[in-house]
Design a protein around this motif. Structure first.
Motif, short mmCIF file in Angstrom:
data_model
loop_
_atom_site.label_atom_id
_atom_site.label_comp_id
_atom_site.label_asym_id
_atom_site.label_seq_id
_atom_site.Cartn_x
_atom_site.Cartn_y
_atom_site.Cartn_z
N GLY A 123 -57.31 -5.97 -53.04
CA GLY A 123 -58.58 -6.61 -52.76
C GLY A 123 -59.47 -6.66 -53.97
O GLY A 123 -60.22 -7.61 -54.18
N MET A 124 -59.36 -5.62 -54.82
CA MET A 124 -60.18 -5.49 -56.01
C MET A 124 -59.62 -4.35 -56.85
O MET A 124 -58.88 -3.50 -56.34
N VAL A 125 -59.99 -4.33 -58.13
CA VAL A 125 -59.58 -3.25 -59.02
C VAL A 125 -60.82 -2.71 -59.71
O VAL A 125 -61.61 -3.46 -60.30
N SER A 126 -61.00 -1.39 -59.64
CA SER A 126 -62.17 -0.72 -60.20
C SER A 126 -61.75 0.15 -61.38
O SER A 126 -60.65 0.72 -61.38
N GLU A 149 -64.81 3.03 -51.94
CA GLU A 149 -65.77 1.99 -52.27
C GLU A 149 -66.16 1.99 -53.74
O GLU A 149 -66.61 3.00 -54.27
N PRO A 150 -66.03 0.86 -54.45
CA PRO A 150 -66.37 0.78 -55.87
C PRO A 150 -67.79 0.26 -56.07
O PRO A 150 -68.46 -0.15 -55.12
N LEU A 156 -62.76 -6.12 -60.90
CA LEU A 156 -61.81 -7.24 -61.04
C LEU A 156 -61.36 -7.66 -59.64
O LEU A 156 -60.78 -6.85 -58.91
N ILE A 157 -61.63 -8.91 -59.29
CA ILE A 157 -61.32 -9.39 -57.94
C ILE A 157 -60.35 -10.55 -58.03
O ILE A 157 -60.64 -11.57 -58.68
N LYS A 189 -57.39 -5.66 -44.57
CA LYS A 189 -56.24 -4.88 -45.04
C LYS A 189 -56.02 -5.02 -46.55
O LYS A 189 -54.88 -4.91 -47.04
N LEU A 190 -57.10 -5.27 -47.28
CA LEU A 190 -57.02 -5.35 -48.73
C LEU A 190 -57.55 -4.05 -49.33
O LEU A 190 -58.57 -3.51 -48.86
#
Length: 302
Positions: A123-126, A149-150, A156-157, A189-190
């Motif tokens: 879903g995203m990268v932190s 939670e970031p 990065l999405i 579910k990401l």
């Protein structure tokens, strides 16, 4: 030699009355991203020289006519970035006071690829750290770190995630925008993936000397410092926390309760130790009222 810059990631930087350090921050992004879109969110006293220089450096500068909030600014920037590059795979969302170190974008892209190879839905990268604050890892899967939670800056999405989850929620205006997007991604579910190595340099509010009345608190020989935001921000902090708790309490009871407790603890701490407590509490009271009434959007005139 430096690593080649990404051809699949565009940075979107939201700004409001930025300082000249924005130029340095965008230069770092230009070295790593295919494009940098800077969105001025209706600045009341913009430094035209800063925006002129950003344009000369190659940034795409988008000027909004009025202050629409960080969610709207990011949405406008993402829209422009995608229109300019149909093959775009990722968007990197940035605040104006955030600085990426060398290799930052590549590290986040690598973490996304590793997660996808491990069969995870990204879903995203932190980044692993934001100004020294560690991300909260939850578990690992085949060597990939899955996080909690970031924060929004330095996130990065994947474009595919944006298509599935939807845009940032403009009704929140500011504060809680990243939380709400994360919770919607989680409901789809990401996952939030953590890239353990890179650290983002980011301003997390003003540090002021702690005091109770005329008594200044100290830690050893140094004054004790407390982190606080501008008084008006507490309207949005409180209002949006209530709005999010109302919306997600049933599906995310632990998240909702933890957020309420942490925000209340912070508000009490800064109200006791930092100047401006009367104004801060006044904004917080209005935010609580409007949150309970379900009001959203920009802050109403007092």
């Amino acid at each position: 030699m430096g690593r080649a810059k990404s051809t699949v990631t565009a940075a979107v930087v939201s700004t409001f009355n930025p300082r000249p350090n924005l130029i340095r921050n965008c230069l770092a992004l230009l070295e790593q991203c295919s494009e940098v879109v800077v969105v001025d969110d209706g600045s009341t006293s913009p430094d035209e020289a800063v925006y002129a220089q950003l344009g000369a450096l190659g940034c795409v500068v988008l000027r909004l006519e009025s202050n629409m909030g960080i969610a709207a600014a990011l949405n406008k920037g993402v829209e422009v970035a995608r229109l300019r590059n149909a093959a775009l795979e990722f968007v990197l969302t940035m605040d104006q006071d955030s600085l990426v170190p060398p290799g930052f974008v590549h590290a986040l892209e690598h973490a996304a690829a590793a997660a996808a190879a491990a069969g995870l839905s990204v879903g995203m990268v932190s980044p692993g750290k934001v100004s020294g604050l560690p991300s909260r890892p939850l578990t690992t899967h085949k060597g990939v770190v899955i996080g909690d939670e970031p924060v929004q800056s330095g996130l990065l999405i994947p474009v595919a995630s944006l298509d599935k989850v939807g845009q940032f929620n403009e009704k929140l205006f500011i504060d809680g925008v990243d939380s709400e997007f994360y919770l919607r991604a989680k409901a789809n579910k990401l996952l939030c993936i953590i890239a353990p190595g890179p650290e983002l340099v980011h301003s997390l509010g003003a540090m002021v000397p702690a005091r109770i009345g005329s008594w200044h608190l100290r830690r050893g020989r140094k004054p004790l410092m407390v982190r606080t935001a501008a008084p008006w921000r507490y309207y949005f902090i409180v209002r949006n926390r209530v709005l999010l708790a109302r919306r997600f309490a049933l599906q995310e009871p632990y998240w909702s309760m933890r957020g309420l407790v942490l925000d209340l603890r912070h508000l009490l701490l800064v109200s006791v130790l930092a100047p401006g407590r009367r104004e801060r509490l006044s904004y917080a009271r209005l935010g609580l009222r409007d949150g309970l009434l379900g009001r959203s959007g920009p802050r109403p005139e007092q």
